[in-house]
Write a protein that holds these residues in place. Sequence first.
Motif, PDB file in Angstrom:
ATOM      1  N   LYS A  19       0.842  -1.211   0.000  1.00  0.00           N
ATOM      2  CA  LYS A  19       0.000   0.000   0.000  1.00  0.00           C
ATOM      3  C   LYS A  19       0.865   1.244   0.000  1.00  0.00           C
ATOM      4  O   LYS A  19       0.550   2.237  -0.671  1.00  0.00           O
ATOM      5  N   ALA A  20       1.967   1.206   0.736  1.00  0.00           N
ATOM      6  CA  ALA A  20       2.895   2.329   0.772  1.00  0.00           C
ATOM      7  C   ALA A  20       3.930   2.239  -0.341  1.00  0.00           C
ATOM      8  O   ALA A  20       4.731   3.161  -0.518  1.00  0.00           O
ATOM      9  N   ARG A  21       3.910   1.149  -1.085  1.00  0.00           N
ATOM     10  CA  ARG A  21       4.898   0.895  -2.142  1.00  0.00           C
ATOM     11  C   ARG A  21       6.312   1.018  -1.572  1.00  0.00           C
ATOM     12  O   ARG A  21       7.169   1.751  -2.095  1.00  0.00           O
ATOM     13  N   LEU A  22       6.527   0.289  -0.505  1.00  0.00           N
ATOM     14  CA  LEU A  22       7.773   0.397   0.240  1.00  0.00           C
ATOM     15  C   LEU A  22       8.225  -0.985   0.678  1.00  0.00           C
ATOM     16  O   LEU A  22       7.432  -1.793   1.180  1.00  0.00           O
ATOM     17  N   SER A  23       9.508  -1.241   0.471  1.00  0.00           N
ATOM     18  CA  SER A  23      10.118  -2.431   1.029  1.00  0.00           C
ATOM     19  C   SER A  23      11.339  -2.001   1.823  1.00  0.00           C
ATOM     20  O   SER A  23      11.987  -1.003   1.499  1.00  0.00           O
ATOM     21  N   THR A  24      11.625  -2.741   2.892  1.00  0.00           N
ATOM     22  CA  THR A  24      12.800  -2.452   3.689  1.00  0.00           C
ATOM     23  C   THR A  24      13.668  -3.694   3.804  1.00  0.00           C
ATOM     24  O   THR A  24      13.165  -4.829   3.785  1.00  0.00           O
ATOM     25  N   LEU A  25      14.958  -3.460   3.898  1.00  0.00           N
ATOM     26  CA  LEU A  25      15.918  -4.523   4.160  1.00  0.00           C
ATOM     27  C   LEU A  25      16.662  -4.115   5.426  1.00  0.00           C
ATOM     28  O   LEU A  25      17.415  -3.144   5.422  1.00  0.00           O
ATOM     29  N   HIS A  26      16.412  -4.844   6.497  1.00  0.00           N
ATOM     30  CA  HIS A  26      16.994  -4.503   7.786  1.00  0.00           C
ATOM     31  C   HIS A  26      18.189  -5.397   8.061  1.00  0.00           C
ATOM     32  O   HIS A  26      18.116  -6.617   7.881  1.00  0.00           O
ATOM     33  N   ILE A  27      19.245  -4.741   8.499  1.00  0.00           N
ATOM     34  CA  ILE A  27      20.495  -5.453   8.809  1.00  0.00           C
ATOM     35  C   ILE A  27      20.678  -5.416  10.320  1.00  0.00           C
ATOM     36  O   ILE A  27      20.651  -4.338  10.931  1.00  0.00           O
ATOM     37  N   THR A  28      20.843  -6.570  10.896  1.00  0.00           N
ATOM     38  CA  THR A  28      21.015  -6.667  12.340  1.00  0.00           C
ATOM     39  C   THR A  28      22.442  -7.103  12.671  1.00  0.00           C
ATOM     40  O   THR A  28      22.930  -8.092  12.127  1.00  0.00           O
ATOM     41  N   ALA A  29      23.094  -6.341  13.535  1.00  0.00           N
ATOM     42  CA  ALA A  29      24.448  -6.679  14.004  1.00  0.00           C
ATOM     43  C   ALA A  29      25.357  -7.002  12.820  1.00  0.00           C
ATOM     44  O   ALA A  29      25.863  -8.107  12.675  1.00  0.00           O
ATOM     45  N   ALA A  30      25.572  -5.991  12.001  1.00  0.00           N
ATOM     46  CA  ALA A  30      26.293  -6.184  10.738  1.00  0.00           C
ATOM     47  C   ALA A  30      27.679  -6.811  10.948  1.00  0.00           C
ATOM     48  O   ALA A  30      28.351  -6.550  11.943  1.00  0.00           O
TER      49      ALA A  30
END
Lengths: 110, 108
Positions: free
Chosen positions: B68-79
């Motif tokens: 709906k927001a036309r948004l994707s996220t890629l979250h990086i944890t403890a790089a």
Amino acid sequence: NAGVTQTPKFRVLKTGQSMTLLCAQDMNHEYMYWYRQDPGMGLRLIHYSVGEGTTAKGEVPDGYNVSRLKKQNFLLGLESAAPSQTSVYFCASSYPGTGYFGPGTRLTVT
Amino acid sequence: ELKVEQNPLFLSMQEGKNYTIYCNYSTTSDRLYWYRQDPGKSLESLFVLLSNGAVKQEGRLMASLDTKARLSTLHITAAVHDLSATYFCAPRGQNFVFGPGTRLSVLP
């Protein structure tokens, strides 16, 4: 399975020369694509095919032609190479789900 | 015409830190892909997100999709350093349309 293969891996052309890049896939995928990637940029679609015998233009088709005479092969042709076509060319195929990419062809036009 | 933006384009972060890469796209797409590219290499598929609210996780990476927001996220944890690469999102219209990529550098 070899997946998606590209021939050749490297090529140097002089302005005005022609060449054909071959992409082959052994996954029985319907869709195949040719992209180019320039330094620091994303991938731009040149041409694509949704099945044997079909082709369509992508975002940057000028100066290129393609053919898909067999389902497993997608050929990209440069009739008269120009320095602006110096790039890395990637072929991909899909079912049409996830796209699987070949290793790339690095082309330099001098 | 489907247009894709990624933010940030360059990201330098220290090991152990968290960060999020954002992918915005301009028209409706019912699925979105994330790819990784190492220098001089081809693209490797990371995730496919097939519906609104989809969340996928693999190791230190987690991707989500809000159609709906036309948004994707890629979250990086403890790089970690091994995550250094360029990450592309690609919503699918008739074809894969790639964002410009986010070049991630993880520093020790």
